[in-house]
Design an enzyme around this catalytic site. Structure first.
Site, PDB file in Angstrom:
ATOM      1  CB  THR A 134      -0.873   0.092   1.270  1.00  0.00           C
ATOM      2  OG1 THR A 134      -0.021   0.372   2.393  1.00  0.00           O
ATOM      3  CG2 THR A 134      -1.649  -1.173   1.490  1.00  0.00           C
ATOM      4  CG  ASP A 135       1.450   5.859  -1.010  1.00  0.00           C
ATOM      5  OD1 ASP A 135       2.439   5.923  -0.256  1.00  0.00           O
ATOM      6  OD2 ASP A 135       1.261   6.678  -1.936  1.00  0.00           O
ATOM      7  CE1 TYR A 136       5.493   7.039   5.754  1.00  0.00           C
ATOM      8  CE2 TYR A 136       3.497   7.703   6.873  1.00  0.00           C
ATOM      9  CZ  TYR A 136       4.853   7.515   6.869  1.00  0.00           C
ATOM     10  OH  TYR A 136       5.584   7.805   7.988  1.00  0.00           O
TER      11      TYR A 136
END
Ligand code: BGC
Length: 758
Positions: free
Chosen positions: A287-289
């Protein structure tokens, strides 16, 4: 169970997340056997631990700083970390994983190596302006060599999001507006990072981001909603991700944005049906942050539900949210989650580690000797300088450039002596103090006693904006002198000089993530300086440093020359000096349209014609009352000190069959006084289609060097593939009929020919 009729339909609706698809049974490879054996020995906690990707170390980009990571590593609750580098720091953490945990599974070490690791190359948008794929690949290769010598085995790059809204700050991180060029660049970068063999100690796992459509945020406002037709996705936005996957990218990052009502990070239609089933992607998805916890804010459910949906959708690793390690086990125990999803995600993490050779040697990427030899060596710095020079785009030149050392030159502007901004955003491991400023580049290479320097203005005067940018490290200060005094000083320097070279632009923190702007002109105080200098009547060269297309109508109307240098990296100052003094003849070409004003956005070259194309004399045609439809500088635009003239296009045939190849030939002559390099561009238009087609689409380019007075004939080959698109039934095909082919120096100034496909 709800079956997904098609990926496309699912992308447009909320896709139900049902039972898991089992991987197809093929003959198990060595890797399969290894991973299957290891998985069989793992507890549920250990498997979930592999899915956890916390940040530890130097910098973070979101609100949650991962806590107690070392302790979690020892307990087997971490699969990889990011933001830690240097052999020493990486060795320490890797030691915890391979000595303290039961199964001794090594960690992945990721980082945002976006345009170089320690040697910083120009920003990606600048690199794309080189239109030099081997050069772009070389910069990615060099970045991988440095990163892998510094303990890293995973880079969060390339960003391949197509971007057509210059208000979005992240346009600086991508390759611009064009699908075809963006796809070529995506491929080059993946190959550069990963080389031919991921297990070598100087290749790293690439991570294609941000999947998907992150660049299409409404209004150019970062993280904003995306709502898009299936056709536009397939035709314009998805191909660069696909190209990167086809090039073998080992990982993909899901994006923050929602698409048509489903957040990308919760979209099984995107992350499983399209990416894995349709495109055949076999790697790892992260995932992204904090994107999983953000799913709750999108409104898809509570924290456990966010974790459940993210995993089922196809995110193998949870970046920073720590929802997987906190919730997945409970979900399994409550029978709300099939453990097979965890097994599958864990398998993919282990496979990535296997491919990188980490099970053979967890310290494969930790090597002090390599770090000493590879990092910022002369070869890489020379490459940085070359890339910076090739990325510079000459936007205007009223015969004032190149300069010569005999001239009295007033260098003016807050960026003349600046180093902080040169390396741009996303250069976390880069040491800006090692950058070469314009002033140093000029004085060291073109010395003269006739140059003066005056600051002229602050980079920005707006105190609120400064405070916001400084919170994230912009290091902006206000000069002790008043703005009026600074302008007076600059004006008097300009009056004494033959010419003024004014170096202005954006702070590097005004571009990149969370740096959207609703006004993309130069800051007001910089414009005030330019206006005062203009009043002196002296010729003015504007040298720009920025990470997005700017609105420059006044500057174009009033100044003598404009040189777009982006953020050029460590050796930018030398490259800029070489361009200003004519040692390097500028050859860069824009990969994003520069609008005349904000109201023209969205503006891009591959637009549709409409039923009422502009006719300035007809009221009821598609236009604005107050600004032309044309951009200030079109896609593909960039001047040279040379002058290139294009002859007529000659086609090998006027009628072709689907199996034929067509060649288009033109002769280009350098009619100017300087030798120079030109990027000839080829565009195609399908005149009549079952669905309407853009007025032109890039399908090829060639860079060629021409001595003054020289002519060269170049030939482009076209085949049916270049004519394909998604027809009315969403079938990717070429339709018979008339086509136009255009060749020229940019997307506006073109020769035309026509042919027919039978
Ligand atoms: C960005 C990503 C980046 C990640 C890790 C996020 O905020 O969107 O591009 O890779 O942070 O630093």
């Amino acid at each position: 169970m709800i079956t997904r009729k098609s990926t496309l339909i699912c992308l447009m609706t909320i896709c139900s997340l049902g039972t898991i698809a089992q991987p197809k049974k093929a003959q198990p490879s060595k890797m399969d056997k290894f991973v299957t054996t290891l998985l069989a020995r793992m507890t549920l906690d250990e498997k979930i631990g592999q899915l956890n990707l916390p940040a530890i170390g130097f910098d973070v980009t979101g609100p949650i700083l991962s806590q107690g990571v070392e302790g979690k590593i020892e307990k087997g609750l971490v699969g990889g970390v990011f933001n830690t580098f240097t052999p020493n720091a990486v060795r320490k953490l890797q030691e915890l994983a391979v000595t303290k945990t039961r199964l001794k599974i090594p960690l992945l070490f990721g980082y945002d190596v976006i345009h170089g690791h320690k040697t910083i190359f120009p920003m990606p948008i600048a690199l794309s302006a080189t239109w030099n794929l081997p050069l772009i690949q070389q910069t990615a290769r060099a970045a991988a060599e440095e990163a892998s010598a510094d303990g890293l085995n995973w880079v969060f790059s390339p960003m391949v999001d197509i971007a057509r809204d210059p208000r979005w700050g992240r346009v600086a991180e991508g390759a611009g507006e064009d699908t075809w060029l963006g796809s070529q660049i995506a491929t080059a970068m993946v190959k550069g990072y990963q080389g031919d063999d991921l297990s070598l100690n100087n290749t790293v796992l690439a991570c294609v981001k941000h999947f998907a459509l992150y660049g299409a945020a409404e209004g150019g406002r970062d993280y904003n909603t995306v709502d898009m037709s299936e056709r536009k996705m397939m035709e314009t936005y998805l191909p660069p991700y696909k190209a990167a996957v086809d090039a073998g990218a080992g990982s993909v990052m899901s994006s923050f944005n929602e698409i048509n009502g489903t957040p990308a990070a919760a979209s099984g239609a995107l992350l499983t049906d399209l990416l894995r089933k349709k495109w055949g992607f076999k790697g790892l998805v992260a995932t992204d942050y904090t994107a999983i916890v953000e799913l709750t804010k999108h409104g898809i459910g509570d924290v456990p539900e966010a974790g459940r949906q993210a995993l089922i959708a196809g995110n193998d690793m949870d970046m920073v949210s720590e929802i997987y390690i906190n919730e997945l086990k409970k979900l399994v125990q409550a029978k709300k989650l099939d453990v097979a999803y965890i097994d599958l995600a864990c398998r993919r993490v282990l496979e990535a580690k296997y491919k990188l050779g980490l099970f053979d040697d967890p310290y494969r990427y930790v090597n002090e000797d390599r770090a000493a030899n590879e990092i910022m060596n002369a070869e890489k710095l020379a490459l940085s300088k070359r890339a910076a020079a090739e990325s510079i785009v000459l936007l205007k030149n009223n015969n004032v450039l190149p300069l010569n050392q005999q001239q009295k030159i007033a260098f003016i502007g807050p960026l003349v002596q600046d180093k902080r901004n040169l390396i741009g955003s996303w250069s976390g491991a880069g040491d800006w103090t090692k950058a070469i400023s314009v002033w140093a580049g000029v004085n060291e290479n073109y010395p003269s006693k006739k140059y003066t320097y005056t600051k002229g203005c602050n980079l920005i005067d707006d105190k609120d904006l400064m405070a916001r940018l400084n919170r994230n490290g912009a290091d902006l200060t206000l000069d002790a002198k008043s703005p009026a005094d600074m302008i007076d000083e600059a004006v008097s320097a300009a009056k004494k000089a033959d010419i003024a070279v004014v170096v202005l632009g954006e702070s590097f923190m005004m571009t990149g993530e969370a740096a959207s702007r609703s006004d993309i002109g130069l800051p007001e105080n910089q414009k005030a300086l330019l206006k005062a200098l203009k009043a002196t009547g002296k010729p003015i060269v504007l040298v720009l440093m920025n990470g997005r297309p700017l609105t420059l109508q006044w500057e174009d109307d009033n100044l003598n020359a404009i040189v777009e240098t982006w953020y050029g990296g460590h050796r930018a100052g030398e490259a800029i000096a070489d361009v200003l003094f004519g040692k390097y003849n500028p050859s860069g070409k824009l990969t994003m349209t520069f609008p005349r004003n904000i109201g023209q956005i969205p503006i891009y070259y591959s637009a549709k014609n409409t039923g009422r194309p502009i006719d300035p004399n007809e009221k009821y045609t598609s236009k604005y009352l107050d600004v032309p439809n044309t951009p200030l500088y079109p896609f593909g635009f960039g001047l040279s000190y040379a002058k290139f003239e294009y002859g007529a296009i000659s086609l090998s045939k006027e009628v072709i069959k689907a199996t034929d190849k067509l060649t288009a030939t033109v002769t280009i002559t350098n009619t100017g006084k300087y030798d120079g390099e030109e990027t000839a561009q080829l565009y195609v238009r399908d005149v009549v289609g079952s669905v309407t087609r853009p007025v032109k689409e890039l399908k090829g380019f060639k860079k060629l060097f021409l001595k003054a007075g020289e002519s060269k004939t170049i030939t482009f080959a076209l085949d049916v593939y270049d004519l394909k698109f998604y027809d009315i039934n969403m079938k990717y095909t070429a339709e018979p009929g008339e086509f136009q082919v255009f060749i020229g120096t940019n997307s506006r100034d073109l020769q035309t020919a026509t042919f027919r496909l039978l």
